[in-house]
Write an enzyme that holds these catalytic residues in place. Structure first.
Site, PDB file in Angstrom:
ATOM      1  N   ARG A  18       2.784   7.524  11.402  1.00 43.45           N
ATOM      2  CA  ARG A  18       2.414   7.043  12.378  1.00 43.45           C
ATOM      3  C   ARG A  18       1.893   8.079  13.304  1.00 43.45           C
ATOM      4  O   ARG A  18       2.804   9.051  13.505  1.00 43.45           O
ATOM      5  CB  ARG A  18       3.534   5.848  13.178  1.00 43.45           C
ATOM      6  CG  ARG A  18       3.239   4.656  12.732  1.00 43.45           C
ATOM      7  CD  ARG A  18       1.837   3.969  12.727  1.00 43.45           C
ATOM      8  NE  ARG A  18       1.800   2.551  12.109  1.00 43.45           N
ATOM      9  CZ  ARG A  18       1.370   2.359  10.725  1.00 43.45           C
ATOM     10  NH1 ARG A  18       0.975   3.418  10.039  1.00 43.45           N
ATOM     11  NH2 ARG A  18       1.536   1.105  10.372  1.00 43.45           N
ATOM     12  N   HIS A  32      -7.880   6.176  10.189  1.00 49.50           N
ATOM     13  CA  HIS A  32      -6.695   5.409   9.390  1.00 49.50           C
ATOM     14  C   HIS A  32      -7.078   4.932   8.095  1.00 49.50           C
ATOM     15  O   HIS A  32      -7.260   3.754   7.948  1.00 49.50           O
ATOM     16  CB  HIS A  32      -5.715   4.847  10.270  1.00 49.50           C
ATOM     17  CG  HIS A  32      -4.548   4.215   9.902  1.00 49.50           C
ATOM     18  ND1 HIS A  32      -3.603   3.628  10.749  1.00 49.50           N
ATOM     19  CD2 HIS A  32      -4.086   4.220   8.675  1.00 49.50           C
ATOM     20  CE1 HIS A  32      -2.422   3.359  10.048  1.00 49.50           C
ATOM     21  NE2 HIS A  32      -2.647   3.682   8.917  1.00 49.50           N
ATOM     22  N   ASN A  64       0.485  -1.200   0.155  1.00 49.83           N
ATOM     23  CA  ASN A  64       0.026   0.029   0.037  1.00 49.83           C
ATOM     24  C   ASN A  64       0.769   1.159  -0.043  1.00 49.83           C
ATOM     25  O   ASN A  64       0.363   2.329   0.357  1.00 49.83           O
ATOM     26  CB  ASN A  64      -0.820  -0.012   1.293  1.00 49.83           C
ATOM     27  CG  ASN A  64      -0.367  -0.117   2.484  1.00 49.83           C
ATOM     28  OD1 ASN A  64       0.980  -0.274   2.646  1.00 49.83           O
ATOM     29  ND2 ASN A  64      -0.988  -0.501   3.610  1.00 49.83           N
ATOM     30  N   GLN A  81      -5.189   3.824  18.185  1.00 49.11           N
ATOM     31  CA  GLN A  81      -6.548   3.350  17.205  1.00 49.11           C
ATOM     32  C   GLN A  81      -7.276   2.437  17.503  1.00 49.11           C
ATOM     33  O   GLN A  81      -6.781   1.299  17.946  1.00 49.11           O
ATOM     34  CB  GLN A  81      -5.765   3.233  15.792  1.00 49.11           C
ATOM     35  CG  GLN A  81      -4.815   4.350  15.414  1.00 49.11           C
ATOM     36  CD  GLN A  81      -4.436   4.470  14.023  1.00 49.11           C
ATOM     37  OE1 GLN A  81      -3.973   5.247  13.206  1.00 49.11           O
ATOM     38  NE2 GLN A  81      -4.556   3.178  13.334  1.00 49.11           N
TER      39      GLN A  81
HETATM   40  P1  NAI Z   1      10.241   1.732   3.771  1.00 47.01           P
HETATM   41  O1  NAI Z   1      10.801   0.515   4.740  1.00 47.01           O
HETATM   42  O2  NAI Z   1      10.458   1.490   2.205  1.00 47.01           O
HETATM   43  O3  NAI Z   1      11.016   3.141   4.033  1.00 47.01           O
HETATM   44  C1  NAI Z   1      11.150   3.384   5.407  1.00 47.01           C
HETATM   45  C2  NAI Z   1      12.204   4.486   5.345  1.00 47.01           C
HETATM   46  O4  NAI Z   1      12.302   5.114   6.478  1.00 47.01           O
HETATM   47  C3  NAI Z   1      13.773   3.824   4.974  1.00 47.01           C
HETATM   48  O5  NAI Z   1      14.179   4.533   3.613  1.00 47.01           O
HETATM   49  C4  NAI Z   1      14.481   4.413   6.389  1.00 47.01           C
HETATM   50  O6  NAI Z   1      15.658   4.417   5.885  1.00 47.01           O
HETATM   51  C5  NAI Z   1      13.762   5.443   6.636  1.00 47.01           C
HETATM   52  N1  NAI Z   1      13.942   5.729   8.095  1.00 47.01           N
HETATM   53  C6  NAI Z   1      13.802   4.986   9.274  1.00 47.01           C
HETATM   54  N2  NAI Z   1      14.346   5.644  10.304  1.00 47.01           N
HETATM   55  C7  NAI Z   1      14.597   6.829  10.009  1.00 47.01           C
HETATM   56  C8  NAI Z   1      14.991   7.881  10.744  1.00 47.01           C
HETATM   57  N3  NAI Z   1      15.098   7.932  11.986  1.00 47.01           N
HETATM   58  N4  NAI Z   1      15.021   9.167   9.989  1.00 47.01           N
HETATM   59  C9  NAI Z   1      14.901   9.257   8.620  1.00 47.01           C
HETATM   60  N5  NAI Z   1      14.472   8.196   8.011  1.00 47.01           N
HETATM   61  C10 NAI Z   1      14.216   7.091   8.495  1.00 47.01           C
HETATM   62  O7  NAI Z   1       8.579   1.870   4.191  1.00 47.01           O
HETATM   63  P2  NAI Z   1       7.504   2.590   3.555  1.00 47.01           P
HETATM   64  O8  NAI Z   1       6.810   1.661   2.673  1.00 47.01           O
HETATM   65  O9  NAI Z   1       7.945   3.833   2.848  1.00 47.01           O
HETATM   66  O10 NAI Z   1       6.503   2.985   4.842  1.00 47.01           O
HETATM   67  C11 NAI Z   1       7.019   3.818   5.858  1.00 47.01           C
HETATM   68  C12 NAI Z   1       6.182   3.862   7.135  1.00 47.01           C
HETATM   69  O11 NAI Z   1       4.771   4.303   6.473  1.00 47.01           O
HETATM   70  C13 NAI Z   1       5.469   2.502   7.252  1.00 47.01           C
HETATM   71  O12 NAI Z   1       6.676   2.013   8.298  1.00 47.01           O
HETATM   72  C14 NAI Z   1       4.357   2.796   7.983  1.00 47.01           C
HETATM   73  O13 NAI Z   1       4.507   3.347   9.367  1.00 47.01           O
HETATM   74  C15 NAI Z   1       3.707   3.859   7.457  1.00 47.01           C
HETATM   75  N6  NAI Z   1       2.398   3.499   6.539  1.00 47.01           N
HETATM   76  C16 NAI Z   1       1.297   3.982   6.895  1.00 47.01           C
HETATM   77  C17 NAI Z   1       0.014   3.674   6.206  1.00 47.01           C
HETATM   78  C18 NAI Z   1      -1.252   4.140   6.246  1.00 47.01           C
HETATM   79  O14 NAI Z   1      -2.055   3.766   5.841  1.00 47.01           O
HETATM   80  N7  NAI Z   1      -1.278   5.605   6.578  1.00 47.01           N
HETATM   81  C19 NAI Z   1       0.250   2.406   5.175  1.00 47.01           C
HETATM   82  C20 NAI Z   1       1.582   1.993   4.822  1.00 47.01           C
HETATM   83  C21 NAI Z   1       2.851   2.451   5.663  1.00 47.01           C
END
Ligand code: NAI
Length: 390
Positions: free
Chosen positions: A285, A333, A147, A314
């Site tokens: 989040r 959400h 997603n 949530q």
């Molecule tokens: P991803 O794993 O592809 O990317 C996460 C990125 O965050 C990575 O590049 C990582 O290096 C970076 N990161 C981690 N800690 C960091 C920090 N302290 N400072 C800067 N960058 C940091 O994950 P994706 O698919 O991009 O998803 C990210 C987040 O979005 C998920 O973990 C989830 O919490 C949230 N999400 C929300 C959804 C919603 O329905 N609102 C649905 C899908 C994801």
């Protein structure tokens, strides 16, 4: 045979849909970068159906029961008397969606003596205490990329909605007004603004790509630098930390997972470093932002708008300040659970289950923890606090 405990959100108040607005959805087989969409042996639902609610059952009942497994589905997840707590002690597998998270706390994990696998149907496994999962050797897996594009589209929509003052203007139309000045007194063009993302993973980078045609100036910060070719293609400015980025941005979008490094990152101090009148969009989040500091920043004008779809806890209580604070564009959400996204993460959940039961490896890109430590995408994107126990 396994007992699979699945926590999903409630059906629509009008009942489980008998028909849908559209007859089909586009078939997505791979994502940017080459990762393939989920590839289970079969699915038992029609793509585009509501799968994330209790009656949708992620389309898994026929498959699981045909294999002799027990499948329990509930939305009742809070408190010691909840169905979730009662069914947990002898569950082998828990499936939960971040939109209606079954919080797998350390206490619950201690009681779940048979639990071996926790699947996030979607992305973001912060509702699982990852340290406790590691201590108990529980594998945590999510459907990476399922997603990410859904959320990036939602974030772009929210950026435009806030900057252009869309929601209040729509309300004037609905209530019969023609109040142009009321609508436009807070309405700007995005063109020329500086827009930055905290994290440029799958979602963050997809947002940057989608914003490029708006002729904005793009910024990012991440634990890892993007390839030089991507920085050049999108004309990106990299910042070593969030603080140096937010100082120069008119719009900031948060796209990092919730983990010890990011919890409460947007507190009073960081909000004070932002440009006055900046917009903040958080579809990552809720706990990455200090709840009350955000409300205060909107009231003082430090922030011109805040939008997102993530809260803590949530579902959010009815008196959560983000429901009523000024200039907010909040939704429940929903960004990662469009019908299109549900098809992909239900399919991915099926793939993970097939791998588990057939003793085949789960794709590395789906793993968050395995064998007592962070693994796969979990090792790349998450951190856990140092364990203090001997
Ligand atoms: P991803 O794993 O592809 O990317 C996460 C990125 O965050 C990575 O590049 C990582 O290096 C970076 N990161 C981690 N800690 C960091 C920090 N302290 N400072 C800067 N960058 C940091 O994950 P994706 O698919 O991009 O998803 C990210 C987040 O979005 C998920 O973990 C989830 O919490 C949230 N999400 C929300 C959804 C919603 O329905 N609102 C649905 C899908 C994801």
């Amino acid at each position: 045979m396994a007992k699979v405990l699945c926590v999903l959100y409630d059906d629509p108040i009008t009942g489980y849909p008998k028909s849908y607005a559209r007859v089909d959805i586009p078939k997505i087989t791979s994502y940017v970068g080459g990762q393939t969409a989920p590839t289970p042996k079969a699915i038992d639902f029609t793509p585009g159906q509501l799968l994330g609610s209790v009656s949708g059952e992620l389309g898994l009942r026929k498959y699981l029961e045909s294999q002799g497994h027990t499948f329990v589905v509930t939305s009742d997840k809070e408190g010691a008397d909840s169905v979730f707590d009662k069914e947990l002690p002898d569950a082998d597998i828990v499936i939960s969606q971040p939109f209606w998270p079954a919080y797998l706390t350390a206490e619950r994990i201690a009681k779940a003596r048979k639990l071996k696998l926790a699947i996030t149907a979607g992305i973001g496994s912060d509702h699982v205490d990852l340290e406790a999962a590691n201590e108990h050797g529980i594998t945590v897996a999510e459907v990476t990329y399922s997603n990410s594009i859904s959320v990036s589209e939602h974030a772009v929509m929210m950026i435009l909605s806030l900057v252009r003052n869309y929601l209040p203007s729509h309300e004037w139309a609905v209530k019969g007004g023609w109040n142009i000045a009321d609508c436009v007194q807070r309405s700007y063009d995005l063109e020329g603004m500086h827009v930055g993302t905290v994290a440029a993973g799958r979602i963050g980078l997809a947002i940057l790509r989608r914003l490029k045609p708006f002729d904005v100036k793009l910024h990012y910060t991440d634990r890892y630098r993007l390839p030089e070719s991507v920085e050049r293609e999108l004309n990106l400015t990299f910042h070593p930390d969030a603080e140096s980025m937010v100082k120069v941005c008119d719009v900031v979008t948060i796209n990092a997972p919730l983990h010890p490094e990011t919890e409460n990152l947007f507190n009073e101090a960081l909000l004070a470093k932002m440009k006055r009148g900046a917009y903040l969009i958080n579809t990552a989040r809720g706990k990455i932002c200090d709840r009350d500091a955000i409300a205060r920043a909107l009231e003082s004008g430090q922030l011109a708008g805040y939008a997102g779809d993530v809260w803590f806890p949530q579902p959010a209580p009815v008196d959560h300040p983000w429901r009523t604070m000024p200039y907010n564009g909040m939704t429940p959400h929903i960004s990662g659970t469009s019908l299109s996204a549900q098809t992909r993460y239900a399919t991915g959940t099926r793939e993970i289950l097939e791998c588990w039961f057939e003793d085949r490896p789960i794709r590395d890109e789906y793993l968050i923890t395995k064998g007592g430590k962070l693994a796969g995408v979990g090792a790349h994107s998450y951190s856990v606090r140092e364990l203090t126990k001997a």
